[in-house]
Design an enzyme around this catalytic site. Structure first.
Site, PDB file in Angstrom:
ATOM      1  CB  SER A  85      -0.944  -0.065   1.204  1.00 18.03           C
ATOM      2  OG  SER A  85      -1.763   1.044   1.248  1.00 18.03           O
ATOM      3  NE  ARG A 122      -5.538   2.100  17.037  1.00 18.48           N
ATOM      4  CZ  ARG A 122      -4.843   2.008  15.898  1.00 18.48           C
ATOM      5  NH1 ARG A 122      -4.300   3.083  15.348  1.00 18.48           N
ATOM      6  NH2 ARG A 122      -4.679   0.842  15.318  1.00 18.48           N
ATOM      7  CB  SER A 149       0.521   1.381  14.951  1.00 23.85           C
ATOM      8  OG  SER A 149       0.557   0.782  13.680  1.00 23.85           O
ATOM      9  N   GLY A 150      -1.494  -1.090  14.502  1.00 22.14           N
ATOM     10  CA  GLY A 150      -1.579  -2.485  14.061  1.00 22.14           C
ATOM     11  C   GLY A 150      -0.681  -2.756  12.863  1.00 22.14           C
TER      12      GLY A 150
HETATM   13  C1  LIG Z   1      -4.436   6.156  11.957  1.00 17.79           C
HETATM   14  C2  LIG Z   1      -4.334   5.448  10.673  1.00 17.79           C
HETATM   15  O1  LIG Z   1      -4.365   6.080   9.617  1.00 17.79           O
HETATM   16  N1  LIG Z   1      -4.224   4.114  10.735  1.00 17.79           N
HETATM   17  C3  LIG Z   1      -4.122   3.267   9.538  1.00 17.79           C
HETATM   18  C4  LIG Z   1      -3.091   2.180   9.737  1.00 17.79           C
HETATM   19  O2  LIG Z   1      -3.468   1.394  10.849  1.00 17.79           O
HETATM   20  P1  LIG Z   1      -2.721   1.401  12.256  1.00 17.79           P
HETATM   21  O3  LIG Z   1      -3.290   0.228  12.993  1.00 17.79           O
HETATM   22  O4  LIG Z   1      -3.045   2.724  12.865  1.00 17.79           O
HETATM   23  O5  LIG Z   1      -1.252   1.297  11.964  1.00 17.79           O
HETATM   24  O6  LIG Z   1      -3.031   1.358   8.568  1.00 17.79           O
HETATM   25  C5  LIG Z   1      -4.278   0.673   8.300  1.00 17.79           C
HETATM   26  C6  LIG Z   1      -4.045  -0.245   7.113  1.00 17.79           C
HETATM   27  O7  LIG Z   1      -3.705   0.445   5.959  1.00 17.79           O
HETATM   28  C7  LIG Z   1      -5.383   1.685   8.041  1.00 17.79           C
HETATM   29  O8  LIG Z   1      -6.583   1.001   7.840  1.00 17.79           O
HETATM   30  C8  LIG Z   1      -5.480   2.623   9.259  1.00 17.79           C
HETATM   31  O9  LIG Z   1      -6.411   3.627   9.007  1.00 17.79           O
HETATM   32 MG   LIG Z   2      -3.773   1.136   0.436  1.00 15.24          MG
END
Ligand SMILES: CC(=O)N[C@H]1[C@@H](OP(=O)(O)O)O[C@H](CO)[C@@H](O)[C@@H]1O
Ligand SMILES: [Mg+2]
Length: 564
Positions: free
Chosen positions: A64, A496, A498-499
């Site tokens: 992505s 939070r 991040s994932g």
């Molecule tokens: C705050 C933020 O933009 N978080 C993003 C990011 O997730 P995180 O869990 O925050 O790393 O990547 C995800 C996957 O692309 C997207 O769905 C999400 O919106």
């Molecule tokens: Mg994408």
């Protein structure tokens, strides 16, 4: 299962010692050179999932918006949705199994999920334009074939196109034809029919500049352009011919830096948008006559689309329920506008498209967007049937609205958020409503906000509840945040883990009541009050921000190595 072949082939895709990866918010993502074994194993897993569901499964090779050197992989479930959460655990187990345990872990999973190994398996594969993607997708193919699964390799595709293909194949073509031409034709037909009813058709309304992040979106939008050229003229920038993927460009860059991408020529008031690297996210923007940059993100998109849909539903006079789904990152002004002005119920879920998508399925019409521009609108089967019937039966204004809704259903990618499809919907709505980008932007004013990443020793020390808006661990953290935010108007803050990255994300927003009242009442503001208000708004957010970044707060997060 031919275990000898499995052993032989897995030796070509050995796992680096000690490497542990997690199937996160969007599958596996890391440096491309660490992913070969993961790709092979996801090929294996896709076969098991296909056998278990007796359906075609998708595998997308992409990272992505991440830098070009990274890559990633995710599985797509039968109706084009993200892999079921229970299978994410299997994916993680399989990816992290040591080479000598691979067979037994695979057998374990097959037993746990009760796979009939004699069932046929079919897997479709797509990939983005990264230099590493072609070789990595070959490793996926290797994994599928070694377990006797059949493969169709689509080659280069946007992520949402792969989701679309999977959905088409599992509905025997009812959703559409499972080819890129099928995708272009379905969406373009709906778009041209929809915009054919637009009253205002000046040239300016039909022009759009698109920053394609030097990614797959450029290739696919370039192919698709001729299909909808009578309704819209798009000019592509960052088309991959020169620049590097996602480098100073693309939706993620524009949203996080709140500035235009490099490589686009922007004249005042021109409508522009950016895709991310795999074309599943979109944000809009423009520059005003004073040279100020204005961003219209996923929240503004959700607002525009929800208002439009609400009007159409009122016009057809049917009691179809509309719900809007957001995450904690949605700007408070957008939530308030949706609830108080558009008058639609708004729900908050955890971050990650799968959570929003799942919630949106509960409504006749479920609108979901992450603030960063990832989203779509889902229509229930019952709603779709009703709308199609009304479009046939009624004459007059009502049937016109029903026909519009019919085209809107076809135009939105029902499998996942899709930059190309969302772009066409937005363009159609603006044309139909006769709105300029400035008028759209003026629907509400964003609360000033900041978001930042903090690197800590162990991000898992933080756990959250209430759709990630409240921290339950470590003890005392939430109380400290509460103490800070209660000092400011309309303020909100949360942290939070991040994932997708090894960081903790911190978000804060605040405002004065005055500017909200003004925005809603639509009172004109002269330049002076605007400047004064700008000052107090900035001050409010800075104060919340500085407090959040103070030693008291940081103390909860442990050892900080950097933040930016
Ligand atoms: C705050 C933020 O933009 N978080 C993003 C990011 O997730 P995180 O869990 O925050 O790393 O990547 C995800 C996957 O692309 C997207 O769905 C999400 O919106
Ligand atoms: Mg994408």
């Amino acid at each position: 299962m031919d275990l000898d072949a499995l052993t032989k082939h897995s030796a070509f895709h050995a796992k680096p010692d000690g490497l542990i990866l997690q199937y996160g918010t969007a599958g596996f993502r890391t440096k491309a050179e660490h992913l070969d074994h993961v790709m092979f194993r996801m090929g294996l897993l896709a076969v098991l999932r296909s056998k278990q569901t007796k359906s075609t499964i998708g595998v997308m090779v992409t990272a992505s918006h991440n830098p070009e050197e990274d890559n990633g992989v995710k599985l797509v479930d039968p109706l084009g949705e993200m892999l079921a959460p229970s299978w994410e655990e299997h994916a993680t187990c399989l990816a992290n199994a040591e080479d000598q345990n691979l067979q037994s872990v695979l057998m374990d999973i097959s037993e746990k999920v009760a796979v009939n190994l004699h069932q046929d398996a079919f897997v479709v594969i797509g990939r983005d334009t990264r230099p590493s993607s072609e070789k990595l997708s070959q490793s996926v193919i290797d994994g599928v074939t070694v377990l006797g699964g059949q493969v169709h390799d689509y080659g280069l595709l946007t992520t949402p196109q792969l989701h679309y293909m999977v959905y088409c194949r599992n509905t025997s073509g009812q959703y559409g034809e499972a080819t890129t031409e099928g995708y272009y034709e379905k969406l373009s037909k709906a778009f041209v029919e929809l915009t054919g009813q637009a009253f205002c058709s000046g040239d300016d309304h039909r022009k759009l500049k698109v920053d394609c992040a030097n990614g797959i979106g450029a290739l696919k939008l370039g192919e698709m352009k001729p299909y909808f050229s009578q309704g819209l003229s798009v000019q592509l920038f960052n088309d991959g011919s020169g620049g590097k993927l996602n480098y100073f460009c693309g939706a993620d860059f524009v949203k996080t830096h709140q500035k235009p991408p490099q490589g686009i020529e922007m004249k005042s008031s021109e409508r522009c948008c950016s895709f991310d690297g795999d074309a599943d996210r979109i944000v809009y923007y423009y520059q005003d006559v004073d040279g100020h940059f204005h961003l219209l993100d996923g929240d503004k998109i959700a607002t525009l689309i929800s208002s439009f849909l609400k009007e159409l539903v009122l016009e057809i006079g049917e009691s179809l329920n509309i719900g809007v789904v957001q995450t904690a990152y949605a700007n408070g002004s957008s939530t308030r506008y949706l609830e108080e002005v558009v008058k639609v119920p708004v729900y908050c879920t955890k971050t990650g498209v799968k959570h929003l998508h799942h919630k949106a399925q509960e409504f006749d019409i479920g609108v979901y967007f992450e603030a960063n521009g990832h989203g779509t609108v889902l229509f229930s089967k019952a709603a779709e049937t009703k709308i199609k019937q009304l479009a046939k039966e009624l004459e007059d204004k009502k049937s016109k609205a029903a026909k519009m809704l019919e085209n809107v259903i076809d135009l939105f990618n029902q499998a996942t958020g899709d930059a190309i499809s969302d772009m066409l919907v937005i363009e159609a709505v603006l044309a139909l409503k006769g709105l300029t980008i400035q008028q759209w932007d003026a629907l509400y004013m964003d609360l000033p906000n900041r978001q930042l990443k903090v690197k800590v020793a162990d991000r898992q020390v933080i756990s959250t509840t209430d759709a990630e808006r409240q921290a339950v661990k470590p003890p005392g953290l939430q109380e400290a945040i509460n103490d800070l935010v209660k000092k400011y108007k309309l303020s909100r803050a949360f942290v939070r883990p991040s994932g997708t990255e090894d960081v903790v994300r911190v978000y804060a927003e605040a405002d004065s009541q005055v500017s909200w009242d003004r925005a809603v009442e639509g009172k004109g503001r002269d330049r002076l009050t605007e400047l004064e208000e700008g000052g107090s708004r900035r001050e409010a957010i800075l104060m919340v921000w500085q407090s959040l970044m103070s030693w008291r707060f940081m103390a909860f997060l442990g050892f900080i190595t950097y933040f930016h």
